[in-house]
Design a protein around this motif. Structure first.
Motif, PDB file in Angstrom:
ATOM      1  N   LEU A   1     -36.362  87.995 -17.028  1.00 37.95           N
ATOM      2  CA  LEU A   1     -37.317  88.216 -18.116  1.00 37.95           C
ATOM      3  C   LEU A   1     -38.623  88.827 -17.604  1.00 37.95           C
ATOM      4  O   LEU A   1     -39.166  89.733 -18.227  1.00 37.95           O
ATOM      5  N   ILE A   2     -39.116  88.355 -16.454  1.00 31.32           N
ATOM      6  CA  ILE A   2     -40.377  88.907 -15.947  1.00 31.32           C
ATOM      7  C   ILE A   2     -40.211  90.384 -15.598  1.00 31.32           C
ATOM      8  O   ILE A   2     -41.111  91.187 -15.854  1.00 31.32           O
TER       9      ILE A   2
ATOM     10  N   ILE B   1     -42.441  93.414 -17.131  1.00 32.45           N
ATOM     11  CA  ILE B   1     -43.136  94.393 -16.286  1.00 32.45           C
ATOM     12  C   ILE B   1     -42.714  95.802 -16.675  1.00 32.45           C
ATOM     13  O   ILE B   1     -43.559  96.701 -16.787  1.00 32.45           O
ATOM     14  N   ALA B   2     -41.417  96.013 -16.920  1.00 33.93           N
ATOM     15  CA  ALA B   2     -40.934  97.339 -17.338  1.00 33.93           C
ATOM     16  C   ALA B   2     -41.550  97.742 -18.674  1.00 33.93           C
ATOM     17  O   ALA B   2     -41.951  98.902 -18.864  1.00 33.93           O
ATOM     18  N   LEU B   3     -41.666  96.810 -19.612  1.00 28.44           N
ATOM     19  CA  LEU B   3     -42.280  97.076 -20.913  1.00 28.44           C
ATOM     20  C   LEU B   3     -43.757  97.420 -20.742  1.00 28.44           C
ATOM     21  O   LEU B   3     -44.265  98.368 -21.356  1.00 28.44           O
ATOM     22  N   PHE B   4     -44.444  96.668 -19.892  1.00 31.15           N
ATOM     23  CA  PHE B   4     -45.855  96.915 -19.594  1.00 31.15           C
ATOM     24  C   PHE B   4     -46.039  98.313 -19.015  1.00 31.15           C
ATOM     25  O   PHE B   4     -46.886  99.088 -19.464  1.00 31.15           O
TER      26      PHE B   4
ATOM     27  N   HIS C   1     -48.210  85.791 -23.256  1.00 31.97           N
ATOM     28  CA  HIS C   1     -49.182  86.415 -24.157  1.00 31.97           C
ATOM     29  C   HIS C   1     -48.966  87.908 -24.402  1.00 31.97           C
ATOM     30  O   HIS C   1     -49.420  88.429 -25.410  1.00 31.97           O
ATOM     31  N   TYR C   2     -48.295  88.593 -23.498  1.00 32.61           N
ATOM     32  CA  TYR C   2     -48.088  90.023 -23.672  1.00 32.61           C
ATOM     33  C   TYR C   2     -46.991  90.267 -24.704  1.00 32.61           C
ATOM     34  O   TYR C   2     -45.836  89.924 -24.495  1.00 32.61           O
TER      35      TYR C   2
END
Length: 138
Positions: free
Chosen positions: A3-4, A8-11, A71-72
């Protein structure tokens, strides 16, 4: 993919190929890692005091992973990639509350409609970034 790693990829995708300031680049690099040496970011607060914070990246309960997972782009306390990149602005311009163990910087933006909170734990080894969130619900 964990999930992290997905967060990170989405960010990274949301930031895209924008031109970033040096400070934004440092925040971006800090949020795009999951472990390793603690990164530090320094800025001055609204009283002109130099504040240096260490950013843990391997703990779901504090630091960058906590922000990305809790939160993101979530339902509670949601923040966007651009808000994360500009979060040091809350330290520079926001109000400060300090109880000796924790420092909380907060700032209301957009005519008081959104409140951003930047939380720091005070430790003997230095200030440690805990969280960054808003009072916005998706």
């Amino acid at each position: 993919m964990a999930l992290i790693d997905e967060k990170i990829a989405l960010f990274k995708a949301e930031v895209g190929d924008r031109d970033l300031t040096d400070e934004q680049k440092r925040v971006f690099e800090t949020f795009c890692r999951t472990k390793g040496k603690l990164k530090s970011i320094s800025t001055t607060d609204n009283s002109g005091t130099l504040i240096t914070m260490k950013f843990p990246s391997d703990d779901e309960n504090e630091g960058t992973q906590h922000v990305l997972l809790k939160h993101y782009k979530t339902n509670r306390g949601t923040v966007t990639a651009m808000e994360i990149l500009n979060m040091m602005e809350v330290v520079r311009c926001g109000n400060r509350e300090d109880d000796g163990n924790h420092i909380v910087y907060w700032e209301e933006k957009y005519n008081g409609r959104i409140k951003y909170t930047f939380a720091v734990k005070v430790a003997k080894s230095g200030n440690i970034f805990k969280s960054f969130y808003s009072d916005r619900h998706k």
